[in-house]
Design an enzyme around this catalytic site. Structure first.
Site, PDB file in Angstrom:
ATOM      1  N   GLY A 103      72.490  76.368 -23.250  1.00  0.00           N
ATOM      2  CA  GLY A 103      72.855  76.875 -24.576  1.00  0.00           C
ATOM      3  C   GLY A 103      73.991  77.875 -24.537  1.00  0.00           C
ATOM      4  N   ARG A 154      74.303  84.482 -29.640  1.00  0.00           N
ATOM      5  CA  ARG A 154      73.833  85.754 -30.184  1.00  0.00           C
ATOM      6  C   ARG A 154      73.931  86.910 -29.184  1.00  0.00           C
ATOM      7  NH1 ARG A 154      68.552  82.664 -32.419  1.00  0.00           N
ATOM      8  NH2 ARG A 154      69.283  81.215 -30.817  1.00  0.00           N
ATOM      9  N   GLN A 197      74.885  69.189 -19.298  1.00  0.00           N
ATOM     10  CA  GLN A 197      74.947  68.818 -20.708  1.00  0.00           C
ATOM     11  C   GLN A 197      76.351  69.177 -21.184  1.00  0.00           C
ATOM     12  OE1 GLN A 197      72.868  71.322 -23.492  1.00  0.00           O
ATOM     13  NE2 GLN A 197      72.632  69.689 -24.999  1.00  0.00           N
ATOM     14  N   ASP A 235      65.343  81.266 -21.169  1.00  0.00           N
ATOM     15  CA  ASP A 235      65.447  82.581 -21.818  1.00  0.00           C
ATOM     16  C   ASP A 235      64.082  83.165 -22.151  1.00  0.00           C
ATOM     17  OD1 ASP A 235      64.706  80.889 -23.870  1.00  0.00           O
ATOM     18  OD2 ASP A 235      66.267  81.519 -25.266  1.00  0.00           O
ATOM     19  N   GLY A 277      60.492  78.489 -34.314  1.00  0.00           N
ATOM     20  CA  GLY A 277      60.061  77.281 -35.006  1.00  0.00           C
ATOM     21  C   GLY A 277      58.594  77.415 -35.394  1.00  0.00           C
ATOM     22  N   ASN A 331      71.539 123.722  11.576  1.00  0.00           N
ATOM     23  CA  ASN A 331      71.653 124.271  10.231  1.00  0.00           C
ATOM     24  C   ASN A 331      73.110 124.175   9.774  1.00  0.00           C
ATOM     25  OD1 ASN A 331      70.163 125.962   8.072  1.00  0.00           O
ATOM     26  ND2 ASN A 331      72.154 126.938   8.369  1.00  0.00           N
ATOM     27  N   ASN A 370      86.851 113.894   7.344  1.00  0.00           N
ATOM     28  CA  ASN A 370      86.705 112.675   8.149  1.00  0.00           C
ATOM     29  C   ASN A 370      87.794 111.651   7.883  1.00  0.00           C
ATOM     30  OD1 ASN A 370      85.708 112.301   5.539  1.00  0.00           O
ATOM     31  ND2 ASN A 370      84.379 110.624   6.174  1.00  0.00           N
ATOM     32  N   TYR A 371      88.716 111.954   6.984  1.00  0.00           N
ATOM     33  CA  TYR A 371      89.622 110.910   6.502  1.00  0.00           C
ATOM     34  C   TYR A 371      91.024 111.464   6.421  1.00  0.00           C
ATOM     35  CZ  TYR A 371      91.132 107.144   3.296  1.00  0.00           C
ATOM     36  OH  TYR A 371      91.756 106.076   2.717  1.00  0.00           O
ATOM     37  N   ARG A 425      89.562 132.440  12.143  1.00  0.00           N
ATOM     38  CA  ARG A 425      89.800 133.121  10.860  1.00  0.00           C
ATOM     39  C   ARG A 425      91.089 133.898  10.969  1.00  0.00           C
ATOM     40  NH1 ARG A 425      84.138 136.259  10.376  1.00  0.00           N
ATOM     41  NH2 ARG A 425      82.793 134.472  10.008  1.00  0.00           N
TER      42      ARG A 425
END
Ligand code: UD1
Ligand code: CA
Length: 455
Positions: free
Chosen positions: A10, A14, A72, A101, A135, A367, A376-377, A430
């Site tokens: 079908g 809708r 079909q 459905d 129906g 920790n 990392n990239y 630092r």
């Protein structure tokens, strides 16, 4: 001998979509899968799915199901769809017709329908509180089925009938073939209605539970069907010992495993074969996709877990993101606003706040301080950070990968680590701090004066 025909050609007009209706998901699974799986559980000789509208997408979706496909070419109605399957069916046996459905039908219902009907043409009917759109089953004064009349063809009297056709039929093959050949399209929709096969006499098998037979034609019905499926699923887990605070807002995919005494708070999604252990708490707003969670874990509010492992005794979140390939061994803590990607944490390690750990291998009892970032990239390649056992990474540290931190290392807060660090060392990087006398107030006074001169 039983053949099953599933109607799925079908237009699904809708739904107002570019995608075939039967591929829309109800409660996390495409609708057609429910029908195909139900059909399989009946052990039929064969299953033929009638496709048409966006046939390729439907066929491709079902390729692993070992079903056959009938095409079909034009969607000229449900009877025409069944006719499209003619060449695939052995008409010496019985033919069960289902629609793609209707995701809510239960195996037990179809099984007892098949076992309990006697006439050559039978269908399931049900009484609906709101029969609109279905129906209607018109019966004679002696209660025999005269016809099924579609909403669009029904008169005022017929519209008041609340017994509807569910769209499930069991037919003697030869009789079906015979009746199909005499169907015309003389009706409001100019379609060949399958419902017309009942006109020469049929048995209506009245089912009890109307909610099983909801046909999904639009997105409002799809939502309603999903809600029922999710709720039914949640209730099954509850029966098995899982606490669900609000089954109406708990979205668990089929096939998910959840252990006893686990508690699931509202608005949680558990998807894609996730496995949750015993005594786990999953707080509001979490989504777990392909997650493996061991026992005694707490996942706090609004966390996203994707394709990751959380070992027993761990705590994750709130607002944590475990991206694919993350692995928490045991008793770990991943706290507020922490993102992990392909990161492994050994037993007892913690990253409690505001941290990104990507492509990282972290040992035991480590920790990771607040604001730690694995860099990392480089825009082209990904590099690994390795942190050995018992390390303390001070807050606001950048670990520029590839880099390796040895055992028992202390990295001072605010460091940018670009070189490997040996076992037991202190790493500190630092800029030395300078304190310039009175300079702070001087600058602030200048700024204040500038602001005032603008007024
Ligand atoms: C149909 C029934 C109605 C019943 C309702 C139950 C007819 C004429 N009406 O109505 O009595 O109450 O189901 O849900 O049968 N399909 C095709 N090819 C087509 C047309 C439809 O394969 O040319 C398929 C659809 O993909 C769908 C199924 O048949 O899976 C039912 O079609 P749909 O248009 O949804 O029928 P309803 O109007 O719901
Ligand atoms: Ca329908």
């Amino acid at each position: 001998m039983l053949s099953v025909i599933i109607l799925a050609a079908g237009k699904g007009t809708r739904m107002k979509s570019e995608k075939p209706k039967v591929l829309f998901e109800a409660a996390g699974k495409p609708m057609i899968d429910y029908t195909v799986e139900l059909s399989k559980s009946l052990n039929p000789e064969k299953i033929v799915v009638v496709t048409g509208n966006m046939a390729e997408a439907v066929q491709e979706h079902l390729q692993d199901y070992s079903v056959e496909f009938a095409l079909q070419k034009q969607q000229r109605g449900t009877a025409d769809a069944v006719m499209a399957a003619q060449d695939f069916i052995d008409y010496n046996g019985k033919v069960l017709i289902l629609c793609g459905d209707m995701p809510l039908i239960k195996f037990e219902t179809i099984d007892s329908f098949i076992k309990n009907v006697n006439e050559k043409i039978a269908f399931i009917s049900v009484k609906m509180q709101q029969p609109k759109g279905y129906g209607r089953v018109v019966r004679s004064s002696d209660n025999n089925v005269i016809k099924i009349v579609e909403e669009k063809d029904a008169n005022e009297y017929e519209k008041r009938i609340n017994e509807v056709n569910t769209g499930v039929y069991l037919c003697d093959g030869k009789e079906l073939k015979k009746r199909l050949s005499s169907i015309d399209d003389n009706n409001a929709q100019k379609e060949f209605y399958l419902t017309d096969i009942v006109r020469d006499g049929a048995e209506a098998y009245l089912a009890e539970d109307e909610s099983e037979f909801m046909g999904v034609n639009d997105r409002i019905q799809l939502c309603a069907a999903s809600k029922i499926l999710y709720k039914n699923r949640a209730e099954k887990y509850m029966v098995d010992g899982v606490s669900i605070i609000d089954p109406q807002s708990c979205y668990i995919d089929e096939g998910v495993e959840i252990g006893r005494d686990t508690i699931i708070y509202p608005n949680v999604f558990i998807e894609n074969g996730s496995k949750i252990g015993k005594n786990v708490v999953i707080r509001s707003g979490c989504r777990l996709n392909k997650a493996i969670v061991e026992e005694n874990v707490e996942i706090k509010d609004n966390s996203l877990i994707e394709d990751s492992f959380i070992g027993s005794g761990s705590s994750v979140g709130p607002m944590a993101h475990l991206r694919p390939g993350s692995y928490l061994e045991k008793d770990n803590k991943v706290g507020n606003f922490v993102e992990l990607k392909k990161a492994r944490m050994g037993e007892g390690s913690k990253a409690s706040h505001l941290t990104y750990l990507g492509d990282a291998e972290i040992g035991k009892n480590v920790n990771i301080g607040c604001g730690t970032i694995t860099c990392n990239y480089d825009g082209y390649n990904k590099y690994k950070t390795i942190i050995d056992d018992n390390v303390f990474i001070g807050s606001d540290t950048q670990l520029v990968a590839p880099v390796k931190i040895g055992k028992n290392v202390l990295v001072a807060a605010g460091s940018t680590v670009t070189k490997d660090v040996d076992d037991n060392a202190l790493a500190i990087s630092r800029t030395p701090q300078k304190n310039l006398e009175n300079k702070g107030k001087e600058i602030m006074d200048i700024n204040k004066a500038k602001k005032e001169s603008k007024k």
